[in-house]
Design a protein around this motif. Structure first.
Motif, PDB file in Angstrom:
ATOM      1  N   THR A  10     -40.391 -22.185  -5.376  1.00 51.64           N
ATOM      2  CA  THR A  10     -40.180 -20.748  -5.228  1.00 51.64           C
ATOM      3  C   THR A  10     -39.736 -20.396  -3.814  1.00 51.64           C
TER       4      THR A  10
ATOM      5  N   ALA B  97     -36.094 -21.277  -3.443  1.00 52.69           N
ATOM      6  CA  ALA B  97     -35.241 -20.261  -4.079  1.00 52.69           C
ATOM      7  C   ALA B  97     -35.211 -18.986  -3.255  1.00 52.69           C
ATOM      8  N   ARG B  98     -36.330 -18.626  -2.670  1.00 55.80           N
ATOM      9  CA  ARG B  98     -36.374 -17.415  -1.855  1.00 55.80           C
ATOM     10  C   ARG B  98     -35.486 -17.556  -0.619  1.00 55.80           C
TER      11      ARG B  98
ATOM     12  N   VAL C 274     -31.235 -19.678  -7.515  1.00 53.39           N
ATOM     13  CA  VAL C 274     -32.281 -18.659  -7.595  1.00 53.39           C
ATOM     14  C   VAL C 274     -32.557 -18.296  -9.055  1.00 53.39           C
TER      15      VAL C 274
ATOM     16  N   VAL D 287     -34.440 -21.294 -10.775  1.00 49.24           N
ATOM     17  CA  VAL D 287     -35.827 -21.481 -10.343  1.00 49.24           C
ATOM     18  C   VAL D 287     -36.709 -20.321 -10.787  1.00 49.24           C
ATOM     19  N   GLU D 288     -36.205 -19.108 -10.686  1.00 47.16           N
ATOM     20  CA  GLU D 288     -36.985 -17.925 -11.034  1.00 47.16           C
ATOM     21  C   GLU D 288     -36.948 -17.606 -12.528  1.00 47.16           C
TER      22      GLU D 288
ATOM     23  N   GLN E 212     -43.422 -23.252 -18.212  1.00 45.91           N
ATOM     24  CA  GLN E 212     -42.606 -23.381 -17.006  1.00 45.91           C
ATOM     25  C   GLN E 212     -41.101 -23.304 -17.271  1.00 45.91           C
TER      26      GLN E 212
END
Length: 189
Positions: free
Chosen positions: A2, A5-6, A58, A61-62, A164
């Motif tokens: 995370t 990705a952020r 992003v 992953v999100e 997930q």
């Protein structure tokens, strides 16, 4: 993952903000001073090419990419898990293909010393090298998530795999939006 990705999302946002400021500035000086920087469209193309793989990462992953789960949610848990693992593996294979294509393009550019056919005549190796870094970031995340999904599949951990890697239900999305609203409102809900 995370945090990864952020960070990529922040880089994406900075690139898009810089591009928006540059386009605004170009528009204003054209309108009021009849001048042009020339090449803003070229920079815009580079920015989009670099930002796209960051946005892909992003979204992956999100789990914010669009998934149509009309049939998916009606399948047995095991079938959902297999499809979710297959989706993660497919994304990993797509990322690997895109990385291969990017590497080939950069190698060709370096071999031929290609330059942009624009007023700036930019040596293309520079923006393409940054594009390669962005595509590598996406490919790395896709590969790690693919391996994780396959390992969960091999362990037959259907629940974790679906949690997930599966699409969110309408209830999950509603709960996430309400939690986000509460966070923005400072806990007033």
């Amino acid at each position: 993952m995370t945090i990864y990705a952020r960070i990529l999302g922040i880089i994406f946002g900075i690139l898009m903000l810089l591009l928006a400021v540059l386009i605004t500035f170009e528009t204003l000086i054209r309108k009021f001073f009849s001048l042009s920087l020339g090449g803003v469209d070229e920079l815009g193309g580079y920015a989009i090419a670099i930002a796209a793989p960051l946005a892909f990462c992003v979204a992956m992953v999100e789990q914010s990419h669009i998934r149509i789960n009309l049939l998916h949610m009606r399948l047995p848990t095991t079938a959902q898990a297999v499809l979710n693992a297959l989706a993660a593996l497919s994304m990993g294979l797509l990322a690997a293909f895109l990385l291969y294509f990017t590497v080939q393009t950069v190698l060709d550019t370096r071999m031929y010393r290609s330059i942009a056919q624009t007023p700036w005549a930019t040596p293309l190796i520079y923006p393409q090298a940054v594009w390669l870094v962005a595509m590598t970031a996406f490919s790395l995340a896709a590969a790690l998530l693919s391996v994780k999904a396959i390992l969960l599949l091999l362990k037959r951990d259907w629940k974790t795999l679906n949690r997930q890697f599966g699409p969110s239900s309408a209830t999950d999305e509603l709960e996430a939006e309400l939690a986000d609203l509460e966070h923005r409102e400072g806990g007033k809900l």
